[in-house]
Design a protein around this motif. Structure first.
Motif, PDB file in Angstrom:
ATOM      1  N   MET A 161       0.743  -1.276  -0.086  1.00  0.00           N
ATOM      2  CA  MET A 161      -0.145   0.347   0.228  1.00  0.00           C
ATOM      3  C   MET A 161       0.814   1.163  -0.437  1.00  0.00           C
ATOM      4  O   MET A 161       0.454   2.226  -0.654  1.00  0.00           O
ATOM      5  CB  MET A 161      -0.929  -0.065   1.679  1.00  0.00           C
ATOM      6  CG  MET A 161      -1.641  -1.163   1.544  1.00  0.00           C
ATOM      7  SD  MET A 161      -3.190  -1.286  -0.100  1.00  0.00           S
ATOM      8  CE  MET A 161      -2.440  -1.876  -0.973  1.00  0.00           C
ATOM      9  N   ALA A 162       1.587   1.468   0.783  1.00  0.00           N
ATOM     10  CA  ALA A 162       3.090   2.491   1.056  1.00  0.00           C
ATOM     11  C   ALA A 162       3.330   2.770  -0.087  1.00  0.00           C
ATOM     12  O   ALA A 162       3.905   3.713  -1.415  1.00  0.00           O
ATOM     13  CB  ALA A 162       3.713   2.089   1.973  1.00  0.00           C
ATOM     14  N   ARG A 173       2.115   1.834  -4.008  1.00  0.00           N
ATOM     15  CA  ARG A 173       0.797   2.314  -4.312  1.00  0.00           C
ATOM     16  C   ARG A 173       0.656   3.216  -4.761  1.00  0.00           C
ATOM     17  O   ARG A 173       0.460   4.554  -5.258  1.00  0.00           O
ATOM     18  CB  ARG A 173       0.352   1.434  -4.415  1.00  0.00           C
ATOM     19  CG  ARG A 173       0.196  -0.180  -5.118  1.00  0.00           C
ATOM     20  CD  ARG A 173      -0.848  -0.709  -4.742  1.00  0.00           C
ATOM     21  NE  ARG A 173      -0.399  -2.433  -5.160  1.00  0.00           N
ATOM     22  CZ  ARG A 173      -0.190  -2.661  -5.913  1.00  0.00           C
ATOM     23  NH1 ARG A 173      -0.658  -2.467  -7.271  1.00  0.00           N
ATOM     24  NH2 ARG A 173       0.037  -4.034  -5.806  1.00  0.00           N
ATOM     25  N   SER A 174       0.630   4.147  -3.087  1.00  0.00           N
ATOM     26  CA  SER A 174       0.601   5.659  -2.952  1.00  0.00           C
ATOM     27  C   SER A 174       1.504   6.152  -2.714  1.00  0.00           C
ATOM     28  O   SER A 174       1.489   7.949  -4.287  1.00  0.00           O
ATOM     29  CB  SER A 174       1.258   5.928  -1.168  1.00  0.00           C
ATOM     30  OG  SER A 174       0.979   7.118  -0.912  1.00  0.00           O
ATOM     31  N   SER A 178      -0.331   6.817  -6.974  1.00  0.00           N
ATOM     32  CA  SER A 178      -0.912   7.975  -6.690  1.00  0.00           C
ATOM     33  C   SER A 178      -0.250   9.481  -6.619  1.00  0.00           C
ATOM     34  O   SER A 178      -0.598  10.641  -6.282  1.00  0.00           O
ATOM     35  CB  SER A 178      -1.581   7.734  -4.627  1.00  0.00           C
ATOM     36  OG  SER A 178      -2.297   7.277  -5.072  1.00  0.00           O
ATOM     37  N   GLN A 205       1.925  10.174  -4.008  1.00  0.00           N
ATOM     38  CA  GLN A 205       2.076  10.879  -3.632  1.00  0.00           C
ATOM     39  C   GLN A 205       3.630  11.336  -2.783  1.00  0.00           C
ATOM     40  O   GLN A 205       3.396   9.645  -2.489  1.00  0.00           O
ATOM     41  CB  GLN A 205       1.029  11.133  -1.972  1.00  0.00           C
ATOM     42  CG  GLN A 205      -0.271  11.554  -2.224  1.00  0.00           C
ATOM     43  CD  GLN A 205      -1.142  12.008  -2.806  1.00  0.00           C
ATOM     44  OE1 GLN A 205       0.072  12.980  -2.036  1.00  0.00           O
ATOM     45  NE2 GLN A 205      -2.011  12.983  -2.683  1.00  0.00           N
ATOM     46  N   THR A 222       4.933   9.493   0.240  1.00  0.00           N
ATOM     47  CA  THR A 222       5.352   8.437   1.688  1.00  0.00           C
ATOM     48  C   THR A 222       5.712   7.912   2.501  1.00  0.00           C
ATOM     49  O   THR A 222       6.895   8.047   2.116  1.00  0.00           O
ATOM     50  CB  THR A 222       4.489   7.674   1.274  1.00  0.00           C
ATOM     51  OG1 THR A 222       3.265   7.786   0.089  1.00  0.00           O
ATOM     52  CG2 THR A 222       3.504   6.392   2.078  1.00  0.00           C
ATOM     53  N   ARG A 227       0.875  11.293   3.126  1.00  0.00           N
ATOM     54  CA  ARG A 227       0.586  10.020   3.135  1.00  0.00           C
ATOM     55  C   ARG A 227       1.550   9.046   3.656  1.00  0.00           C
ATOM     56  O   ARG A 227       2.916   9.229   4.281  1.00  0.00           O
ATOM     57  CB  ARG A 227       0.653   8.815   2.100  1.00  0.00           C
ATOM     58  CG  ARG A 227      -0.510   9.185   0.717  1.00  0.00           C
ATOM     59  CD  ARG A 227      -1.830   8.917   1.613  1.00  0.00           C
ATOM     60  NE  ARG A 227      -2.554   9.761   0.346  1.00  0.00           N
ATOM     61  CZ  ARG A 227      -3.734  10.019  -0.141  1.00  0.00           C
ATOM     62  NH1 ARG A 227      -3.392  11.912   0.950  1.00  0.00           N
ATOM     63  NH2 ARG A 227      -3.936  10.700  -0.606  1.00  0.00           N
ATOM     64  N   VAL A 272       1.789   5.306   5.886  1.00  0.00           N
ATOM     65  CA  VAL A 272       1.464   4.191   6.565  1.00  0.00           C
ATOM     66  C   VAL A 272       2.956   2.891   7.764  1.00  0.00           C
ATOM     67  O   VAL A 272       3.233   3.688   7.267  1.00  0.00           O
ATOM     68  CB  VAL A 272       1.657   3.257   4.848  1.00  0.00           C
ATOM     69  CG1 VAL A 272       1.325   2.461   5.311  1.00  0.00           C
ATOM     70  CG2 VAL A 272       0.959   3.416   3.392  1.00  0.00           C
ATOM     71  N   TRP A 277      -6.510  -0.585  -2.999  1.00  0.00           N
ATOM     72  CA  TRP A 277      -6.186   1.411  -3.107  1.00  0.00           C
ATOM     73  C   TRP A 277      -6.769   2.256  -3.143  1.00  0.00           C
ATOM     74  O   TRP A 277      -6.472   2.894  -2.804  1.00  0.00           O
ATOM     75  CB  TRP A 277      -4.569   0.804  -3.383  1.00  0.00           C
ATOM     76  CG  TRP A 277      -3.862   2.111  -3.522  1.00  0.00           C
ATOM     77  CD1 TRP A 277      -3.491   3.387  -4.878  1.00  0.00           C
ATOM     78  CD2 TRP A 277      -3.459   3.396  -2.186  1.00  0.00           C
ATOM     79  NE1 TRP A 277      -2.766   4.355  -3.765  1.00  0.00           N
ATOM     80  CE2 TRP A 277      -2.801   3.915  -2.888  1.00  0.00           C
ATOM     81  CE3 TRP A 277      -3.459   2.591  -0.823  1.00  0.00           C
ATOM     82  CZ2 TRP A 277      -2.666   5.355  -2.055  1.00  0.00           C
ATOM     83  CZ3 TRP A 277      -2.667   3.145   0.180  1.00  0.00           C
ATOM     84  CH2 TRP A 277      -2.870   4.685  -0.337  1.00  0.00           C
ATOM     85  N   GLU A 334      -8.048   4.845  -1.897  1.00  0.00           N
ATOM     86  CA  GLU A 334      -7.930   6.531  -2.202  1.00  0.00           C
ATOM     87  C   GLU A 334      -9.353   6.922  -2.661  1.00  0.00           C
ATOM     88  O   GLU A 334      -9.513   8.416  -1.969  1.00  0.00           O
ATOM     89  CB  GLU A 334      -7.080   6.381  -3.701  1.00  0.00           C
ATOM     90  CG  GLU A 334      -5.360   6.845  -3.809  1.00  0.00           C
ATOM     91  CD  GLU A 334      -4.630   7.746  -2.862  1.00  0.00           C
ATOM     92  OE1 GLU A 334      -5.726   8.096  -2.032  1.00  0.00           O
ATOM     93  OE2 GLU A 334      -3.959   8.069  -3.447  1.00  0.00           O
TER      94      GLU A 334
END
Length: 274
Positions: free
Chosen positions: A47-48, A50-51, A55, A57, A59, A144, A146, A259, A263
């Protein structure tokens, strides 16, 4: 007896909880489970990544598990020294502990052996929002954050519950998981005025197993599903996020869908706050 299928999916319920939650200063996402060995750290790393990578961002992946698996899965060497717990002290400097990864926009605050005594340290300090304050301080650099949480119910989990805006809970396809989720909710509400939106995820799912299928059609109906697959095991062998070497896989599709849902809920909250 297997429960009847709920009227709405867990992702839809999660969205409703996120919209009704208090305004957030940034997005802090906790990956938490009371049971080890359910893919929690692998999910946190994914998830981190993908952030940051999907995305766009900046992170921070904050590892609170003394095993230090999050940084290791991203190809980092183990931390030298025992300073990770100092991020929670009054004069702690968490930014000094952060290291970059080879993935643009993704940094890690690694765990080390000092985290094993963190629960006692936090109990002695008596400040239940030290993590929330540290996260707020770091938010100027990281929109972000995580958090990879250890599988415990103690002072550390209290800090996490008070800090996060979203709580992702991976659970195995077992009847015992039906007890775990309400237990987590009750535990939070005993110590906090409210609990953050909680999204359970059915991990290690094997459609060939009858019990797994019964769980998915019963109390776990509507939960996001992460199947058991060799590609997930390869994340540890390669020490790299799954999408970097198996973008073609069904598991990657499911993880991306998870994810995207997270979001979308964060975007809803931002719109409501604006």
């Amino acid at each position: 007896m297997i429960a009847k299928r709920p009227a709405i999916s867990e992702m839809e319920r999660f969205g409703a909880e996120a919209q009704s939650g208090a305004a957030t200063r940034m997005a802090v996402i906790g990956i938490y489970s009371v049971k080890g060995g359910v893919g929690k750290t692998t999910l946190a790393v994914d998830m981190a990544w993908r952030s940051a990578a999907v995305s766009g961002q900046r992170t921070l992946l904050w590892d609170l598990d003394p095993q230090g698996g999050a940084g290791w899965l991203l190809g980092l060497p183990d931390r030298v020294g025992n300073r990770a717990a100092s991020a929670f002290l009054r004069d702690g400097r968490p930014t000094d502990l952060i290291v970059p990864t080879r993935y643009p926009g993704l940094d890690v605050l690694q765990a080390d052996e000092s985290m094993r005594g963190l629960s006692l340290t936090l109990a002695r300090i008596g400040k239940r929002k030290r993590l929330a304050r540290a996260a707020s301080f770091l938010s100027s650099e990281y929109p972000r954050i995580v958090i990879d949480c250890p599988p415990v119910l103690n002072e550390i989990s209290d800090q996490v519950f008070a800090a996060v805006d979203l709580l992702i809970v991976p659970l195995p396809p077992s009847p015992l998981s039906a007890r775990a989720l309400p237990m987590i909710r009750e535990e939070i509400l005993e110590r906090q005025p409210r609990h953050p939106p909680i999204l359970p995820v059915l991990s290690m799912y094997d459609a060939r197993r009858k019990l797994h299928r019964e769980v998915l059609s019963g109390f776990a109906a509507g939960w996001p599903v992460i199947p058991m697959a060799s590609t997930i095991e390869q994340t540890a062998a390669r020490r790299a996020p799954l999408a970097t070497f198996a973008a073609w896989s069904e598991v990657n599709t499911r993880l991306q869908r998870l994810w995207d849902g997270i979001e979308a809920k964060l975007a809803m909250r931002a719109a409501l706050e604006g």
